[in-house]
Design a protein around this motif. Structure first.
Motif, mmCIF file in Angstrom:
data_model
loop_
_atom_site.group_PDB
_atom_site.id
_atom_site.type_symbol
_atom_site.label_atom_id
_atom_site.label_comp_id
_atom_site.label_asym_id
_atom_site.label_seq_id
_atom_site.Cartn_x
_atom_site.Cartn_y
_atom_site.Cartn_z
ATOM 1 N N LEU A 106 -1.125 -0.102 9.224
ATOM 2 C CA LEU A 106 -0.132 0.906 9.591
ATOM 3 C C LEU A 106 -0.321 2.195 8.799
ATOM 4 C CD1 LEU A 106 3.056 -1.365 9.803
ATOM 5 C CD2 LEU A 106 1.898 -0.247 11.724
ATOM 6 N N ALA A 107 -0.627 2.064 7.518
ATOM 7 C CA ALA A 107 -0.790 3.235 6.659
ATOM 8 C C ALA A 107 -2.028 4.050 7.008
ATOM 9 C CB ALA A 107 -0.852 2.802 5.196
ATOM 10 N N LEU A 108 -3.035 3.392 7.606
ATOM 11 C CA LEU A 108 -4.328 4.044 7.825
ATOM 12 C C LEU A 108 -4.602 4.409 9.277
ATOM 13 C CD1 LEU A 108 -6.462 1.719 5.526
ATOM 14 C CD2 LEU A 108 -5.827 4.098 5.038
ATOM 15 N N GLU A 109 -3.744 3.998 10.192
ATOM 16 C CA GLU A 109 -4.095 4.129 11.605
ATOM 17 C C GLU A 109 -4.230 5.582 12.068
ATOM 18 O OE1 GLU A 109 -1.216 1.968 13.809
ATOM 19 O OE2 GLU A 109 0.392 3.429 13.556
ATOM 20 N N VAL A 141 0.862 -1.178 0.000
ATOM 21 C CA VAL A 141 0.000 0.000 0.000
ATOM 22 C C VAL A 141 0.899 1.228 0.000
ATOM 23 C CG1 VAL A 141 -0.176 0.015 2.529
ATOM 24 C CG2 VAL A 141 -1.962 1.105 1.141
ATOM 25 N N HIS A 142 0.563 2.229 -0.835
ATOM 26 C CA HIS A 142 1.412 3.421 -0.905
ATOM 27 C C HIS A 142 0.569 4.689 -0.732
ATOM 28 C CE1 HIS A 142 -0.025 3.991 -5.026
ATOM 29 N NE2 HIS A 142 0.416 2.794 -5.367
ATOM 30 N N PHE A 171 -10.622 -0.743 3.313
ATOM 31 C CA PHE A 171 -9.597 -1.296 2.433
ATOM 32 C C PHE A 171 -9.695 -2.817 2.486
ATOM 33 C CE2 PHE A 171 -8.107 2.872 2.132
ATOM 34 C CZ PHE A 171 -6.922 2.972 1.409
ATOM 35 N N ILE A 172 -9.665 -3.465 1.316
ATOM 36 C CA ILE A 172 -9.838 -4.916 1.245
ATOM 37 C C ILE A 172 -8.690 -5.515 0.441
ATOM 38 C CG2 ILE A 172 -11.463 -6.781 0.718
ATOM 39 C CD1 ILE A 172 -13.607 -4.480 0.374
ATOM 40 N N PRO A 173 -7.567 -5.839 1.098
ATOM 41 C CA PRO A 173 -6.463 -6.489 0.377
ATOM 42 C C PRO A 173 -6.938 -7.786 -0.263
ATOM 43 C CG PRO A 173 -5.759 -5.772 2.556
ATOM 44 C CD PRO A 173 -7.251 -5.637 2.518
ATOM 45 N N SER A 174 -6.540 -8.003 -1.501
ATOM 46 C CA SER A 174 -7.033 -9.154 -2.257
ATOM 47 C C SER A 174 -6.402 -10.451 -1.792
ATOM 48 C CB SER A 174 -6.751 -8.953 -3.748
ATOM 49 O OG SER A 174 -5.363 -8.808 -3.963
ATOM 50 N N GLY A 175 -7.166 -11.514 -1.982
ATOM 51 C CA GLY A 175 -6.638 -12.849 -1.750
ATOM 52 C C GLY A 175 -6.004 -13.335 -3.034
ATOM 53 N N THR A 176 -6.568 -14.374 -3.617
ATOM 54 C CA THR A 176 -6.086 -14.889 -4.894
ATOM 55 C C THR A 176 -6.862 -14.203 -6.005
ATOM 56 O OG1 THR A 176 -5.631 -17.030 -3.870
ATOM 57 C CG2 THR A 176 -5.681 -16.961 -6.273
ATOM 58 N N ALA A 177 -6.228 -13.242 -6.648
ATOM 59 C CA ALA A 177 -6.909 -12.480 -7.697
ATOM 60 C C ALA A 177 -7.131 -13.357 -8.923
ATOM 61 C CB ALA A 177 -6.091 -11.253 -8.064
ATOM 62 N N PRO A 178 -8.287 -13.218 -9.604
ATOM 63 C CA PRO A 178 -8.594 -14.074 -10.757
ATOM 64 C C PRO A 178 -7.619 -13.932 -11.912
ATOM 65 C CG PRO A 178 -10.553 -12.920 -9.975
ATOM 66 C CD PRO A 178 -9.385 -12.323 -9.256
ATOM 67 N N HIS A 179 -7.028 -12.745 -12.083
ATOM 68 C CA HIS A 179 -6.235 -12.486 -13.292
ATOM 69 C C HIS A 179 -4.770 -12.195 -12.993
ATOM 70 C CE1 HIS A 179 -10.150 -12.420 -15.082
ATOM 71 N NE2 HIS A 179 -10.497 -11.348 -14.401
ATOM 72 N N CYS A 199 9.477 8.584 0.273
ATOM 73 C CA CYS A 199 8.528 9.609 -0.164
ATOM 74 C C CYS A 199 7.244 9.013 -0.727
ATOM 75 C CB CYS A 199 9.165 10.534 -1.192
ATOM 76 S SG CYS A 199 9.656 9.730 -2.718
ATOM 77 N N TYR A 200 7.220 7.705 -0.937
ATOM 78 C CA TYR A 200 6.054 7.055 -1.533
ATOM 79 C C TYR A 200 5.208 6.262 -0.534
ATOM 80 C CZ TYR A 200 8.561 8.051 -5.861
ATOM 81 O OH TYR A 200 9.232 8.676 -6.882
ATOM 82 N N LEU A 201 5.777 5.973 0.626
ATOM 83 C CA LEU A 201 5.094 5.117 1.595
ATOM 84 C C LEU A 201 5.044 5.788 2.959
ATOM 85 C CD1 LEU A 201 6.853 1.689 0.861
ATOM 86 C CD2 LEU A 201 4.735 2.524 -0.121
ATOM 87 N N ASN A 202 4.035 5.439 3.735
ATOM 88 C CA ASN A 202 3.969 5.838 5.132
ATOM 89 C C ASN A 202 5.235 5.353 5.854
ATOM 90 O OD1 ASN A 202 3.259 4.984 8.072
ATOM 91 N ND2 ASN A 202 1.611 6.393 7.543
ATOM 92 N N GLY A 203 5.769 6.176 6.736
ATOM 93 C CA GLY A 203 7.005 5.835 7.425
ATOM 94 C C GLY A 203 6.939 4.520 8.171
ATOM 95 N N LYS A 204 5.783 4.224 8.767
ATOM 96 C CA LYS A 204 5.641 2.965 9.505
ATOM 97 C C LYS A 204 5.633 1.773 8.560
ATOM 98 C CE LYS A 204 3.171 5.011 13.407
ATOM 99 N NZ LYS A 204 1.898 5.048 14.183
ATOM 100 N N VAL A 205 5.120 1.981 7.356
ATOM 101 C CA VAL A 205 5.131 0.913 6.356
ATOM 102 C C VAL A 205 6.560 0.652 5.902
ATOM 103 C CG1 VAL A 205 4.351 0.217 4.059
ATOM 104 C CG2 VAL A 205 2.776 1.398 5.613
ATOM 105 N N VAL A 206 7.334 1.716 5.699
ATOM 106 C CA VAL A 206 8.740 1.556 5.323
ATOM 107 C C VAL A 206 9.482 0.747 6.380
ATOM 108 C CG1 VAL A 206 10.915 2.749 4.887
ATOM 109 C CG2 VAL A 206 8.789 3.691 3.972
ATOM 110 N N LYS A 207 9.287 1.099 7.646
ATOM 111 C CA LYS A 207 9.960 0.386 8.736
ATOM 112 C C LYS A 207 9.541 -1.090 8.771
ATOM 113 C CE LYS A 207 10.589 4.396 11.741
ATOM 114 N NZ LYS A 207 10.208 5.036 13.034
ATOM 115 N N TYR A 208 8.268 -1.343 8.512
ATOM 116 C CA TYR A 208 7.769 -2.719 8.517
ATOM 117 C C TYR A 208 8.419 -3.530 7.393
ATOM 118 C CZ TYR A 208 4.417 -6.589 8.663
ATOM 119 O OH TYR A 208 3.837 -7.832 8.769
#
Length: 201
Positions: free
Chosen positions: A62-65, A14-15, A36-44, A181-190
Motif C-alpha cells: 500500500l505504501a509503495l503502490e 512501514v512509515h 522491500f523485503i519485510p523480515s521473517g524471524t529476525a535473528p536478534h 503525518c508519519y504513514l501513507n494514508g492507505k496504511v493508516v486506513k489498513y
C-alpha cells in the motif's frame, strides 16, 4: 544489466521515513528498482512485537503502490527459520545472476556489519549501500567501509534524518494518537481496519 536495491526490515509498520529513504537512495545510486523485503524471524529480535507477515507485506504494498520501480518480496516472510541476510542475498543473486545488487542498510548496521553471519559472502555478492542519517558519524562509517572493502564494495551516502521510528508509531497507535503525518494514508486506513497494534477507536 540492471541495478537493484534490496531493502530489508521489519517494516512494523512501514512509515514515510522508510519510503523517502528508499526513494532518495534509488535516485542517488541510479537504481532501476528497489525491493522491500519485510523480515521473517529476525535473528536478534523477538517476533512477539510483530504483527503478521501478511499484514506487514500488505502495508508495504500500500505504501509503495504509487511509486514506480518499487516491489515487495515475501521471501523472508515465507522462509522457515531465522532470516539471516546471507540467505536473502543468495536468493536474490540466484534470481538476478547478471544484475548488480545493492544492499541498503542504516549507518548503525554498517558499524556492526563485521559481526553479521557470513558477512564476507554477503559483500562478495552485493554492494553495501550504507546511509548516514545524522551526518555526525562519517568518520566511523568511512573507517568501517575501508575495513570491509577487502571483501567487496561499500558506498556511504548522506540522507535526511529519519525522525520517527516504527516503535514510536506503535506506541502512538496504542495511545490513540494521530499518526497520519508519519504513514501513507492507505496504511493508516489498513491499520484501523485490521485493528493492528491494539488501536482503540
Amino acid at each position: 544489466m540492471a541495478r537493484i536495491g534490496l531493502f530489508g526490515g521489519s517494516f512494523n509498520p512501514v512509515h514515510n521515513g522508510h519510503v523517502n529513504l528508499a526513494v532518495s537512495v534509488k535516485k542517488k545510486l541510479k537504481l532501476d528498482k528497489v525491493i522491500f523485503i519485510p523480515s521473517g524471524t529476525a535473528p536478534h529480535k523477538s517476533s512477539e512485537e510483530y504483527v503478521s507477515g501478511s499484514d506487514r507485506l500488505e502495508m508495504c504494498r500500500l505504501a509503495l503502490e504509487e511509486y514506480d520501480g518499487f516491489e515487495v518480496s515475501d521471501y523472508e516472510i515465507n522462509k522457515s527459520g531465522k532470516s539471516y541476510t546471507v540467505y536473502t542475498v543468495r536468493h536474490f543473486k540466484s534470481m538476478f545472476p547478471e544484475d548488480e545488487l545493492f544492499l541498503m542498510v542504516g549507518s548503525d548496521m554498517l558499524l556492526s556489519f563485521d559481526t553479521w553471519f557470513e558477512y564476507g559472502e554477503i559483500l562478495s555478492n552485493v554492494t553495501l549501500a550504507a546511509v548516514s542519517r545524522n551526518g555526525n558519524d562519517f568518520d566511523e562509517l568511512y573507517e568501517m567501509s575501508k575495513k570491509l572493502s577487502k571483501f567487496g564494495d561499500v558506498i556511504v551516502a548522506n540522507d535526511e534524518a529519519i525522525t520517527i521510528s516504527s516503535s514510536k508509531i506503535r506506541k502512538m497507535i496504542k495511545n490513540n494518537e494521530d499518526i497520519s503525518c508519519y504513514l501513507n494514508g492507505k496504511v493508516v486506513k489498513y491499520i484501523i481496519l485490521k485493528n493492528l497494534y491494539s488501536r482503540q477507536d
